[in-house]
Design a protein around this motif. Structure first.
Motif, PDB file in Angstrom:
ATOM      1  N   TRP A   1      -0.888   6.949 -16.974  1.00  0.00           N
ATOM      2  CA  TRP A   1      -1.980   6.886 -17.403  1.00  0.00           C
ATOM      3  C   TRP A   1      -2.725   6.303 -16.553  1.00  0.00           C
ATOM      4  O   TRP A   1      -4.411   6.768 -15.837  1.00  0.00           O
ATOM      5  N   ALA A   2      -2.634   5.339 -15.356  1.00  0.00           N
ATOM      6  CA  ALA A   2      -3.327   4.675 -14.696  1.00  0.00           C
ATOM      7  C   ALA A   2      -3.381   4.857 -12.991  1.00  0.00           C
ATOM      8  O   ALA A   2      -4.154   4.565 -12.384  1.00  0.00           O
ATOM      9  N   ILE A   3      -2.732   5.564 -13.122  1.00  0.00           N
ATOM     10  CA  ILE A   3      -2.818   5.840 -11.670  1.00  0.00           C
ATOM     11  C   ILE A   3      -3.066   7.275 -11.470  1.00  0.00           C
ATOM     12  O   ILE A   3      -3.436   8.821 -12.382  1.00  0.00           O
ATOM     13  N   GLY A   4      -4.125   7.134 -10.019  1.00  0.00           N
ATOM     14  CA  GLY A   4      -5.634   7.618  -9.329  1.00  0.00           C
ATOM     15  C   GLY A   4      -6.605   7.946 -10.095  1.00  0.00           C
ATOM     16  O   GLY A   4      -7.196   9.488 -10.421  1.00  0.00           O
ATOM     17  N   THR A   5      -6.637   7.011 -12.225  1.00  0.00           N
ATOM     18  CA  THR A   5      -6.946   8.359 -12.753  1.00  0.00           C
ATOM     19  C   THR A   5      -8.154   7.217 -12.398  1.00  0.00           C
ATOM     20  O   THR A   5      -9.474   7.889 -13.610  1.00  0.00           O
TER      21      THR A   5
ATOM     22  N   GLY B   1      -0.007  -6.254  -6.446  1.00  0.00           N
ATOM     23  CA  GLY B   1       0.226  -4.477  -6.919  1.00  0.00           C
ATOM     24  C   GLY B   1       0.928  -3.908  -5.745  1.00  0.00           C
ATOM     25  O   GLY B   1       1.634  -3.864  -4.186  1.00  0.00           O
ATOM     26  N   LEU B   2       0.945  -2.514  -6.226  1.00  0.00           N
ATOM     27  CA  LEU B   2       1.303  -1.508  -5.721  1.00  0.00           C
ATOM     28  C   LEU B   2       0.035  -0.851  -5.760  1.00  0.00           C
ATOM     29  O   LEU B   2      -0.627  -0.334  -6.764  1.00  0.00           O
ATOM     30  N   ILE B   3      -0.475  -0.215  -4.236  1.00  0.00           N
ATOM     31  CA  ILE B   3      -2.151  -0.003  -4.401  1.00  0.00           C
ATOM     32  C   ILE B   3      -2.113   1.388  -3.620  1.00  0.00           C
ATOM     33  O   ILE B   3      -1.747   1.927  -3.003  1.00  0.00           O
ATOM     34  N   GLY B   4      -2.722   2.562  -4.611  1.00  0.00           N
ATOM     35  CA  GLY B   4      -2.807   3.546  -4.027  1.00  0.00           C
ATOM     36  C   GLY B   4      -3.756   3.928  -3.325  1.00  0.00           C
ATOM     37  O   GLY B   4      -3.835   4.260  -2.042  1.00  0.00           O
ATOM     38  N   GLY B   5      -5.124   4.437  -4.257  1.00  0.00           N
ATOM     39  CA  GLY B   5      -6.517   4.898  -3.242  1.00  0.00           C
ATOM     40  C   GLY B   5      -7.035   3.708  -2.265  1.00  0.00           C
ATOM     41  O   GLY B   5      -7.522   3.794  -1.437  1.00  0.00           O
ATOM     42  N   ALA B   6      -6.961   2.750  -3.583  1.00  0.00           N
ATOM     43  CA  ALA B   6      -7.479   2.074  -2.985  1.00  0.00           C
ATOM     44  C   ALA B   6      -6.763   0.838  -1.222  1.00  0.00           C
ATOM     45  O   ALA B   6      -7.852   0.123  -0.334  1.00  0.00           O
TER      46      ALA B   6
ATOM     47  N   TYR C   1       5.196  -1.952 -11.798  1.00  0.00           N
ATOM     48  CA  TYR C   1       5.346  -1.678 -13.048  1.00  0.00           C
ATOM     49  C   TYR C   1       3.750  -0.458 -13.208  1.00  0.00           C
ATOM     50  O   TYR C   1       2.979  -1.656 -12.755  1.00  0.00           O
ATOM     51  N   GLU C   2       4.064   0.836 -13.212  1.00  0.00           N
ATOM     52  CA  GLU C   2       3.177   1.348 -13.159  1.00  0.00           C
ATOM     53  C   GLU C   2       2.563   2.562 -14.524  1.00  0.00           C
ATOM     54  O   GLU C   2       3.751   3.257 -14.377  1.00  0.00           O
ATOM     55  N   PRO C   3       1.625   2.185 -15.101  1.00  0.00           N
ATOM     56  CA  PRO C   3       1.779   3.170 -16.363  1.00  0.00           C
ATOM     57  C   PRO C   3       1.265   4.714 -15.572  1.00  0.00           C
ATOM     58  O   PRO C   3       0.380   4.208 -14.753  1.00  0.00           O
TER      59      PRO C   3
ATOM     60  N   GLY D   1      -2.052   0.858 -10.711  1.00  0.00           N
ATOM     61  CA  GLY D   1      -2.164   1.765 -11.307  1.00  0.00           C
ATOM     62  C   GLY D   1      -4.131   1.704 -10.867  1.00  0.00           C
ATOM     63  O   GLY D   1      -4.246   0.455 -11.818  1.00  0.00           O
ATOM     64  N   SER D   2      -4.753   2.182  -9.998  1.00  0.00           N
ATOM     65  CA  SER D   2      -5.707   2.052 -10.631  1.00  0.00           C
ATOM     66  C   SER D   2      -6.274   0.810  -9.835  1.00  0.00           C
ATOM     67  O   SER D   2      -7.644  -0.010 -10.171  1.00  0.00           O
ATOM     68  N   MET D   3      -5.485  -0.127  -9.355  1.00  0.00           N
ATOM     69  CA  MET D   3      -5.338  -1.784  -8.657  1.00  0.00           C
ATOM     70  C   MET D   3      -6.686  -1.370  -7.445  1.00  0.00           C
ATOM     71  O   MET D   3      -6.139  -0.863  -6.950  1.00  0.00           O
TER      72      MET D   3
ATOM     73  N   GLY E   1      11.312   6.044  -6.552  1.00  0.00           N
ATOM     74  CA  GLY E   1      11.334   6.616  -8.327  1.00  0.00           C
ATOM     75  C   GLY E   1      10.034   6.192  -8.833  1.00  0.00           C
ATOM     76  O   GLY E   1       9.489   6.043 -10.088  1.00  0.00           O
ATOM     77  N   HIS E   2       8.731   6.247  -7.641  1.00  0.00           N
ATOM     78  CA  HIS E   2       7.494   6.219  -8.178  1.00  0.00           C
ATOM     79  C   HIS E   2       6.930   7.626  -9.035  1.00  0.00           C
ATOM     80  O   HIS E   2       7.882   8.549  -9.123  1.00  0.00           O
ATOM     81  N   SER E   3       6.405   7.558 -10.142  1.00  0.00           N
ATOM     82  CA  SER E   3       6.093   8.578 -11.028  1.00  0.00           C
ATOM     83  C   SER E   3       6.196   9.547 -10.430  1.00  0.00           C
ATOM     84  O   SER E   3       6.378  10.782 -10.662  1.00  0.00           O
ATOM     85  N   GLU E   4       5.299   9.695  -9.403  1.00  0.00           N
ATOM     86  CA  GLU E   4       4.491  11.228  -9.527  1.00  0.00           C
ATOM     87  C   GLU E   4       6.246  12.116  -8.237  1.00  0.00           C
ATOM     88  O   GLU E   4       6.180  13.147  -8.357  1.00  0.00           O
ATOM     89  N   ARG E   5       7.185  11.324  -8.220  1.00  0.00           N
ATOM     90  CA  ARG E   5       8.503  11.801  -7.681  1.00  0.00           C
ATOM     91  C   ARG E   5       9.341  12.249  -9.229  1.00  0.00           C
ATOM     92  O   ARG E   5      10.087  13.143  -9.075  1.00  0.00           O
TER      93      ARG E   5
ATOM     94  N   GLY F   1       0.826  -1.538  -0.228  1.00  0.00           N
ATOM     95  CA  GLY F   1      -0.009  -0.122   0.220  1.00  0.00           C
ATOM     96  C   GLY F   1       0.579   1.470   0.303  1.00  0.00           C
ATOM     97  O   GLY F   1       1.935   1.190   0.765  1.00  0.00           O
ATOM     98  N   ASN F   2       0.277   2.202  -0.653  1.00  0.00           N
ATOM     99  CA  ASN F   2       1.269   3.430  -1.226  1.00  0.00           C
ATOM    100  C   ASN F   2       0.533   4.525  -0.519  1.00  0.00           C
ATOM    101  O   ASN F   2      -0.635   4.622  -1.681  1.00  0.00           O
ATOM    102  N   TRP F   3       0.814   5.501   0.673  1.00  0.00           N
ATOM    103  CA  TRP F   3      -0.452   5.596   1.111  1.00  0.00           C
ATOM    104  C   TRP F   3      -0.360   7.153   0.927  1.00  0.00           C
ATOM    105  O   TRP F   3      -1.331   8.229   0.489  1.00  0.00           O
ATOM    106  N   LYS F   4       1.043   7.527   0.316  1.00  0.00           N
ATOM    107  CA  LYS F   4       0.939   8.755  -0.409  1.00  0.00           C
ATOM    108  C   LYS F   4       1.560   9.697   0.841  1.00  0.00           C
ATOM    109  O   LYS F   4       1.417   9.335   1.755  1.00  0.00           O
ATOM    110  N   MET F   5       0.246  11.047   0.173  1.00  0.00           N
ATOM    111  CA  MET F   5       0.483  12.294   1.744  1.00  0.00           C
ATOM    112  C   MET F   5      -0.645  12.226   2.101  1.00  0.00           C
ATOM    113  O   MET F   5      -1.316  12.941   2.273  1.00  0.00           O
TER     114      MET F   5
HETATM  115  P1  PGA Z   1      -2.969   4.294  -7.524  1.00  0.00           P
HETATM  116  O1  PGA Z   1      -1.633   4.641  -7.419  1.00  0.00           O
HETATM  117  O2  PGA Z   1      -3.522   2.606  -7.201  1.00  0.00           O
HETATM  118  O3  PGA Z   1      -4.405   5.924  -6.741  1.00  0.00           O
HETATM  119  O4  PGA Z   1      -3.585   4.802  -9.102  1.00  0.00           O
HETATM  120  C1  PGA Z   1      -1.138   3.260  -7.743  1.00  0.00           C
HETATM  121  C2  PGA Z   1       0.386   4.319  -7.208  1.00  0.00           C
HETATM  122  O5  PGA Z   1       0.337   5.053  -6.844  1.00  0.00           O
HETATM  123  O6  PGA Z   1       1.092   3.905  -6.292  1.00  0.00           O
END
Ligand code: PGA
Length: 248
Positions: free
Chosen positions: A169-173, A229-234, A165-167, A210-212, A93-97, A8-12
């Motif tokens: 265009w799929a992250i948080g979208t 998976g590497l999971i953001g929002g969920a 692998y995090e496309p 990416g939006s898993m 190396g997260h794409s946001e970084r 889980g990637n809680w981000k900020m």
């Molecule tokens: P997301 O983020 O699951 O909210 O798309 C994934 C991530 O940025 O690692």
């Protein structure tokens, strides 16, 4: 056999109160989970999570690090500091970084090295932007990101690296890659590693991010080269996160 890993990637996103209830709720469902589970918390909450997960099989990670081990780098955090709080993993190396903080593949490779040197397992993120995908450059971009690490550290380093692998265009979208799209890039990544060392490639865990979510996780994770998976929002909702963990 590669074990399924869900991180889980809680981000900020956190507060003392939300961390307390999120971790307690995750822990209450862990007996039904066979995957390895990691939560990557913002720096100020590492200590709180460390205390909450002691005596459990939940693992802790951070989301970034500085390449230097100590010194005059105001506001920065080193790999050893992260380790000091019981973390075993760090996202690198997260794409946001890469996009918001200008981290080049060379810097990401240095950060990968700093994490490994300190005994942390980096979760090395790679992935293409929408523009890259539309111009047919997905494999070129992902190869450049991986090759930067291979050329600095050698293929052997992948014995201690988790790839994600995090496309972009799929992250948080909410736009998840289809299992076919994701599997195809995961296989490309595994083949790229195999060109240097087949057995390392076979043993490297490659997570999709990416939006898993709770509904699409099982289909993605069942693909032969998708190892979790590497999971953001969920990852911010215990029930959804646990559902994903159980999909592995
Ligand atoms: P997301 O983020 O699951 O909210 O798309 C994934 C991530 O940025 O690692």
């Amino acid at each position: 056999m590669r074990k399924t890993i869900v991180a889980g990637n809680w981000k900020m996103n956190a507060s003392k109160e939300s961390v307390d209830s999120l971790i307690k709720d995750i822990l209450s469902g862990m007996h039904e989970v066979s995957s390895d589970v990691i939560v990557c918390a913002p720096f100020p909450y590492l200590s709180q999570v460390e205390a909450l997960i002691s005596n459990s099989n939940l693992m802790l990670g951070a989301q970034n690090l500085n390449v230097n081990s100590k010194g005059a780098f105001t506001g920065e955090v080193s790999a050893n500091m992260i380790k000091d709080f019981g973390a075993q993993h760090v996202i690198v190396g997260h794409s946001e970084r890469r996009s918001l903080y200008g981290e080049s593949s060379a810097i990401v490779a240095e950060k990968t090295k700093a994490s490994i040197d300190a005994g942390l397992t980096p979760i090395l993120c790679v992935g293409e932007s929408l523009e890259d995908r539309e111009s047919g450059d997905t494999e070129i971009v992902v190869a450049e990101q991986l090759n930067a690490v291979i050329s600095l550290l050698g293929i052997e380093a992948f014995n201690g690296i988790i790839v994600a692998y995090e496309p972009v265009w799929a992250i948080g979208t909410g736009l998840t890659a289809t299992p076919e799209q994701a599997q195809s890039v995961h296989l490309f990544i595994r083949n790229l590693l195999a060109a240097s060392d087949e057995s390392i490639a076979k043993n490297t865990s490659i997570l999709y991010g990416g939006s898993m979510n709770a509904s699409n996780a099982a289909d993605l994770i069942s693909c032969p080269d998708i190892d979790g998976g590497l999971i953001g929002g969920a990852a911010l909702k215990a029930a959804d996160f646990l559902q994903i963990c159980k999909a592995g």
